[in-house]
Every structure is written in C-alpha cells, then in structure tokens.
Motif scaffolding. Sequence first.
Motif, PDB file in Angstrom:
ATOM      1  N   SER A 194       0.809  -1.217   0.000  1.00 51.06           N
ATOM      2  CA  SER A 194       0.000   0.000   0.000  1.00 51.06           C
ATOM      3  C   SER A 194       0.843   1.268   0.000  1.00 51.06           C
ATOM      4  O   SER A 194       0.313   2.354  -0.286  1.00 51.06           O
ATOM      5  CB  SER A 194      -0.930   0.002   1.212  1.00 51.06           C
ATOM      6  N   GLU A 195       2.119   1.169   0.302  1.00 46.53           N
ATOM      7  CA  GLU A 195       2.983   2.349   0.364  1.00 46.53           C
ATOM      8  C   GLU A 195       3.549   2.731  -0.999  1.00 46.53           C
ATOM      9  O   GLU A 195       4.160   3.780  -1.136  1.00 46.53           O
ATOM     10  CB  GLU A 195       4.122   2.105   1.351  1.00 46.53           C
ATOM     11  N   TYR A 196       3.363   1.866  -1.977  1.00 48.01           N
ATOM     12  CA  TYR A 196       3.933   2.121  -3.302  1.00 48.01           C
ATOM     13  C   TYR A 196       2.910   2.761  -4.221  1.00 48.01           C
ATOM     14  O   TYR A 196       1.746   2.383  -4.236  1.00 48.01           O
ATOM     15  CB  TYR A 196       4.500   0.835  -3.887  1.00 48.01           C
ATOM     16  N   ASP A 197       3.389   3.718  -5.014  1.00 52.00           N
ATOM     17  CA  ASP A 197       2.502   4.520  -5.844  1.00 52.00           C
ATOM     18  C   ASP A 197       2.424   4.041  -7.294  1.00 52.00           C
ATOM     19  O   ASP A 197       1.394   4.196  -7.945  1.00 52.00           O
ATOM     20  CB  ASP A 197       2.978   5.982  -5.842  1.00 52.00           C
ATOM     21  N   TYR A 198       3.527   3.497  -7.790  1.00 50.55           N
ATOM     22  CA  TYR A 198       3.573   3.085  -9.188  1.00 50.55           C
ATOM     23  C   TYR A 198       4.156   1.681  -9.268  1.00 50.55           C
ATOM     24  O   TYR A 198       5.056   1.318  -8.514  1.00 50.55           O
ATOM     25  CB  TYR A 198       4.442   4.056 -10.008  1.00 50.55           C
ATOM     26  N   TRP A 199       3.645   0.922 -10.248  1.00 47.92           N
ATOM     27  CA  TRP A 199       4.052  -0.469 -10.423  1.00 47.92           C
ATOM     28  C   TRP A 199       4.425  -0.734 -11.872  1.00 47.92           C
ATOM     29  O   TRP A 199       3.787  -0.213 -12.788  1.00 47.92           O
ATOM     30  CB  TRP A 199       2.916  -1.408 -10.019  1.00 47.92           C
ATOM     31  N   GLY A 200       5.435  -1.582 -12.045  1.00 51.32           N
ATOM     32  CA  GLY A 200       5.767  -2.071 -13.367  1.00 51.32           C
ATOM     33  C   GLY A 200       4.909  -3.271 -13.717  1.00 51.32           C
ATOM     34  O   GLY A 200       4.117  -3.750 -12.905  1.00 51.32           O
ATOM     35  N   GLN A 201       5.112  -3.813 -14.908  1.00 50.96           N
ATOM     36  CA  GLN A 201       4.237  -4.875 -15.395  1.00 50.96           C
ATOM     37  C   GLN A 201       4.665  -6.269 -14.938  1.00 50.96           C
ATOM     38  O   GLN A 201       3.884  -7.190 -15.040  1.00 50.96           O
ATOM     39  CB  GLN A 201       4.177  -4.859 -16.933  1.00 50.96           C
ATOM     40  N   GLY A 202       5.872  -6.409 -14.420  1.00 50.32           N
ATOM     41  CA  GLY A 202       6.335  -7.692 -13.914  1.00 50.32           C
ATOM     42  C   GLY A 202       7.108  -8.503 -14.943  1.00 50.32           C
ATOM     43  O   GLY A 202       6.922  -8.351 -16.158  1.00 50.32           O
ATOM     44  N   THR A 203       7.961  -9.367 -14.430  1.00 51.21           N
ATOM     45  CA  THR A 203       8.727 -10.279 -15.273  1.00 51.21           C
ATOM     46  C   THR A 203       8.705 -11.657 -14.621  1.00 51.21           C
ATOM     47  O   THR A 203       8.864 -11.780 -13.402  1.00 51.21           O
ATOM     48  CB  THR A 203      10.167  -9.761 -15.487  1.00 51.21           C
ATOM     49  N   GLN A 204       8.491 -12.692 -15.412  1.00 54.66           N
ATOM     50  CA  GLN A 204       8.316 -14.045 -14.883  1.00 54.66           C
ATOM     51  C   GLN A 204       9.659 -14.701 -14.586  1.00 54.66           C
ATOM     52  O   GLN A 204      10.554 -14.723 -15.431  1.00 54.66           O
ATOM     53  CB  GLN A 204       7.557 -14.912 -15.896  1.00 54.66           C
TER      54      GLN A 204
END
Length: 122
Positions: free
Chosen positions: A107-117
């Motif tokens: 909840s403290e993070y504002d922006y997220w990347g799309q992820g890598t497997q």
Amino acid sequence: QLQAYGGGLVQAGGSLRLSCAVSGRTLSTTTMGWFRQAPGKEREFVATISWTGGTIYYADSVKGRFTISRDSAKNTVYLTLNSLKPEDTAVYLCAADIHRRVARLRSEYDYWGQGTQVTVSS
C-alpha cells in the motif's frame, strides 16, 4: 513509468538479474521495491532500497540470496537472484514510492511495473 525485465527459466541453484528501468522520476527522490506474486498467492515484499540508497531491507525468505542495487546514472534498479529455489517461482514486479520513506508494504507504493516471470525448475 517502470519497465521490469530479465526474468526467465533457470534451474535450482542458478542465478538471474532482474532490471527495472525508471522513467519520469530520478532514483534520488524515489524508494524502489521489488515484490513477487506466485499463482494463487498474495503479492509479497521481496526487497527495497531507499531514495538515498542507504537503507535496504529484504524479506527473510530471500535474505542472503538476493541483492537489490541501483545505478543512478542509468536510473535503473536491479535485483540479483542467487541460489534460486523452486519456491522463488513467481512474477517479479518493481514498484516506486515517491514519498521518501522506507516502504515494505504494498500500500505504500505509488507506481508499479508490469512484472517479469521467474521460473525455477527443480
């Protein structure tokens, strides 16, 4: 904008280095974190590095095996994964907290990347 890459398929005991390229903000004002999410499980904290680069935290499950680092000149954060185990298999996501705090909660993070497997075979 966050762009994570570097995942792949690796055997148990192997290594990978994940990268997260950051655009639109400088790392000197941004706390960066890595999280992971396995199928059917909640997203969990992996590691964080503060906006100064001076404070780093790891989840107990990865301590001593994973290393978070950053290159301010490239505006990129890295997560080096060593001694990989099958239970490390997950989508790994990078995230940015713009409020200059040491952040370990989703909840403290504002922006997220799309992820890598990352897939670790036994």
